[in-house]
Scaffold this motif. Sequence first.
Motif, PDB file in Angstrom:
ATOM      1  N   ARG A  93     -48.657  19.627 -21.699  1.00 28.57           N
ATOM      2  CA  ARG A  93     -47.876  18.496 -21.297  1.00 28.57           C
ATOM      3  C   ARG A  93     -46.272  18.559 -21.506  1.00 28.57           C
ATOM      4  N   LEU A  94     -46.041  19.094 -22.683  1.00 27.30           N
ATOM      5  CA  LEU A  94     -44.755  19.064 -23.133  1.00 27.30           C
ATOM      6  C   LEU A  94     -44.019  19.987 -22.364  1.00 27.30           C
ATOM      7  N   GLN A  95     -44.429  21.189 -22.052  1.00 32.65           N
ATOM      8  CA  GLN A  95     -43.838  22.046 -20.978  1.00 32.65           C
ATOM      9  C   GLN A  95     -43.600  21.555 -19.629  1.00 32.65           C
ATOM     10  N   ARG A  96     -44.354  20.702 -19.274  1.00 36.99           N
ATOM     11  CA  ARG A  96     -44.426  20.034 -17.895  1.00 36.99           C
ATOM     12  C   ARG A  96     -43.320  19.060 -17.897  1.00 36.99           C
ATOM     13  N   ILE A  97     -43.203  18.090 -19.181  1.00 38.23           N
ATOM     14  CA  ILE A  97     -42.128  17.254 -19.392  1.00 38.23           C
ATOM     15  C   ILE A  97     -40.785  18.112 -19.373  1.00 38.23           C
ATOM     16  N   PHE A  98     -40.693  18.960 -19.892  1.00 40.92           N
ATOM     17  CA  PHE A  98     -39.535  19.783 -20.034  1.00 40.92           C
ATOM     18  C   PHE A  98     -39.036  20.394 -18.628  1.00 40.92           C
ATOM     19  N   ARG A  99     -39.958  21.088 -17.745  1.00 37.81           N
ATOM     20  CA  ARG A  99     -39.574  21.498 -16.679  1.00 37.81           C
ATOM     21  C   ARG A  99     -39.243  20.291 -15.539  1.00 37.81           C
ATOM     22  N   GLN A 100     -39.830  19.063 -15.855  1.00 39.34           N
ATOM     23  CA  GLN A 100     -39.427  17.961 -14.879  1.00 39.34           C
ATOM     24  C   GLN A 100     -38.178  17.515 -15.252  1.00 39.34           C
ATOM     25  N   GLU A 101     -37.724  17.517 -16.448  1.00 42.38           N
ATOM     26  CA  GLU A 101     -36.498  16.952 -16.695  1.00 42.38           C
ATOM     27  C   GLU A 101     -35.189  17.920 -16.279  1.00 42.38           C
ATOM     28  N   LEU A 102     -35.562  19.298 -16.518  1.00 40.13           N
ATOM     29  CA  LEU A 102     -34.941  20.488 -16.007  1.00 40.13           C
ATOM     30  C   LEU A 102     -34.440  20.320 -14.698  1.00 40.13           C
ATOM     31  N   GLU A 103     -35.716  20.188 -13.855  1.00 46.91           N
ATOM     32  CA  GLU A 103     -35.523  20.203 -12.212  1.00 46.91           C
ATOM     33  C   GLU A 103     -34.720  18.957 -11.939  1.00 46.91           C
ATOM     34  N   ILE A 104     -34.887  17.856 -12.508  1.00 47.36           N
ATOM     35  CA  ILE A 104     -34.268  16.529 -11.928  1.00 47.36           C
ATOM     36  C   ILE A 104     -32.364  16.794 -12.408  1.00 47.36           C
ATOM     37  N   LEU A 105     -32.267  17.292 -13.661  1.00 43.78           N
ATOM     38  CA  LEU A 105     -30.888  17.393 -13.925  1.00 43.78           C
ATOM     39  C   LEU A 105     -30.188  18.558 -13.284  1.00 43.78           C
ATOM     40  N   LEU A 106     -31.005  19.499 -12.732  1.00 46.36           N
ATOM     41  CA  LEU A 106     -30.259  20.291 -11.924  1.00 46.36           C
ATOM     42  C   LEU A 106     -30.016  19.885 -10.425  1.00 46.36           C
ATOM     43  N   LYS A 107     -30.692  18.779 -10.081  1.00 42.62           N
ATOM     44  CA  LYS A 107     -30.614  18.084  -8.708  1.00 42.62           C
ATOM     45  C   LYS A 107     -29.329  17.147  -8.861  1.00 42.62           C
ATOM     46  N   ILE A 108     -29.024  16.464  -9.553  1.00 40.04           N
ATOM     47  CA  ILE A 108     -28.219  15.225  -9.523  1.00 40.04           C
ATOM     48  C   ILE A 108     -26.787  15.773 -10.318  1.00 40.04           C
ATOM     49  N   ARG A 109     -25.704  14.919  -9.973  1.00 39.90           N
ATOM     50  CA  ARG A 109     -24.445  15.216 -10.512  1.00 39.90           C
ATOM     51  C   ARG A 109     -23.706  13.868 -10.169  1.00 39.90           C
ATOM     52  N   HIS A 110     -23.325  13.217 -11.177  1.00 40.09           N
ATOM     53  CA  HIS A 110     -22.796  11.638 -11.215  1.00 40.09           C
ATOM     54  C   HIS A 110     -21.885  11.621 -12.490  1.00 40.09           C
ATOM     55  N   ASP A 111     -20.872  10.621 -12.164  1.00 34.47           N
ATOM     56  CA  ASP A 111     -20.051  10.860 -13.468  1.00 34.47           C
ATOM     57  C   ASP A 111     -20.437   9.766 -14.648  1.00 34.47           C
ATOM     58  N   ASN A 112     -21.509   9.186 -14.319  1.00 36.01           N
ATOM     59  CA  ASN A 112     -22.025   8.350 -15.411  1.00 36.01           C
ATOM     60  C   ASN A 112     -23.480   8.860 -15.819  1.00 36.01           C
ATOM     61  N   ILE A 113     -23.760   9.980 -15.430  1.00 37.51           N
ATOM     62  CA  ILE A 113     -24.955  10.627 -15.934  1.00 37.51           C
ATOM     63  C   ILE A 113     -24.667  11.929 -16.732  1.00 37.51           C
ATOM     64  N   VAL A 114     -25.272  12.246 -17.713  1.00 41.23           N
ATOM     65  CA  VAL A 114     -25.040  13.658 -18.567  1.00 41.23           C
ATOM     66  C   VAL A 114     -25.282  14.850 -17.693  1.00 41.23           C
ATOM     67  N   LYS A 115     -24.428  15.615 -17.827  1.00 45.43           N
ATOM     68  CA  LYS A 115     -24.470  16.978 -17.079  1.00 45.43           C
ATOM     69  C   LYS A 115     -25.313  18.135 -17.890  1.00 45.43           C
ATOM     70  N   ILE A 116     -25.929  18.680 -17.198  1.00 44.50           N
ATOM     71  CA  ILE A 116     -26.488  19.928 -17.757  1.00 44.50           C
ATOM     72  C   ILE A 116     -25.429  21.234 -17.568  1.00 44.50           C
ATOM     73  N   LEU A 117     -25.289  22.081 -18.615  1.00 45.13           N
ATOM     74  CA  LEU A 117     -24.659  22.892 -18.651  1.00 45.13           C
ATOM     75  C   LEU A 117     -25.193  24.276 -18.615  1.00 45.13           C
ATOM     76  N   GLY A 118     -26.529  24.572 -19.006  1.00 47.31           N
ATOM     77  CA  GLY A 118     -27.526  25.391 -19.296  1.00 47.31           C
ATOM     78  C   GLY A 118     -28.989  25.223 -19.683  1.00 47.31           C
ATOM     79  N   PHE A 119     -29.938  26.233 -19.861  1.00 49.02           N
ATOM     80  CA  PHE A 119     -31.108  25.993 -20.215  1.00 49.02           C
ATOM     81  C   PHE A 119     -31.635  27.327 -20.734  1.00 49.02           C
TER      82      PHE A 119
END
Length: 465
Positions: free
Chosen positions: A211-237
């Motif tokens: 379950r925790l692995q699924r939550i991690f993959r889900q958050e990673l997938e979403i962060l890789l898709k979005i880019r907005h000035d008022n949303i925290v940005k992903i640098l790596g994983f």
Amino acid sequence: MDASTPNRLSIKKDCFWGGERREISNQNPNPNPNPNPLQSYGGRRRGKGLLVVVVCGWRFFCYLFFGFLLVSCFPPSFVSASPPTAIFGTSPPPINPGRTGGVVVVVVISVSVVVLVSVMAIFGCLRMKARRRAVVEGEGVEVVVAGEGEKGSAAAAVAVRRFSREEVGRLAANFARSRVIAYGGFSTVYLGKFTDSTLAAMKIIDGSSERLQRIFRQELEILLKIRHDNIVKILGFSEDEEQGALVLEYVSNGTLHDKLHSSKTSHLLPWKNRITIAVQLAGALDYLHEHCDLQIVHGDLKAANILLDSRLNCKLCDFGSAKMGFSSTVLPPSSRRMVQMIGSPGYADPHFLRTGIASKKNDIYSYGVILLELITGLEALSPDNNVRLISKVGPVLKDASKVAGMVDRRLAGEYELEEAMAMASLAALCLSDPPSLRPSASDIIQTMKNCVSSVTFPSSTDKML
């Protein structure tokens, strides 16, 4: 998209032009019983190099083969400068000088085309290799993703680095307790520091359960898709069987919850900054709900998940409860007990808790609670008696003449009464039951433009990177 379904990150390559595009698809990996959807991002450098050589080499020899095949279609293949000799006593027919010249031209053009195509193929391979070397240093591997902008428009590609577990440990000083900056339900956030002194927030997620692995993959997938000035940005994983790590931009000024409610805060959050945060947060929601190819519901909107930078601009974070690619999900009563909790106490939409219907309106309800926090300075759930803020100020929202009495007293009258009344009215709409009466994020922005004069409203394209 169901959060319980593992996703595969697919790769599309164009070695001839030297480009590499990595996309996220919703295909289910099969038949691997233990899918690792992030494997294609990292890969091994040796395997990828071999793949590039094989593909580009195959194309090179194909172009070379077809080029010479074209030449061979025009006999004679080569013209000798010496006069022809008789074979078996038979003299060959005389050579037509005009035809000979035409064949020579065809040969020259064909060979030139073959050489040009070959040079382009080699150049493409070298360009890809140079890009891989130039983006990152050390053991990190480049991952090129496209953050989504407006529907139908392409956003600039962003390089996201994959780290090894050892690199993550070094960045976080071997996970020293002195580097801990925040705790979550299933994660710990450390302050990371690169060799050039750049800071990062290292969110370490326990991967001991599926379950925790699924939550991690889900958050990673979403962060890789979005880019907005008022949303925290992903640098790596980083990802392995025991833990996952998200390397995020470091936002230095704490959370909105700290600024509004912590006794350790030395400076009171001014009214203009509160309105600016409300505007920026509405813009981030509008981007997630309406301007991504697959709409995203954050699912846990609260003051503690709103980071503030040095200029008090908001950065929405924590997408562990987010859902992507659906407008609403209706589950039968027998399945509602399996629904993952959306929202935190004091922020959770009562309609969702009653019915199990999850939608964008859940975020709008939570946004209404945050508006009340910005106006009153009170917590969404009282730490003293667990009374919800909506229960305290609900009666006041029905009478505009009483709004002045609910504004944060610490502001000492330094606020705009008309703006406070407009914000209170907007909060009442966001907290409506049923959800169909709640405004959309774009409606909220339009209302603010009409009622708020102290804040400049940038266009949506200015907020997307």
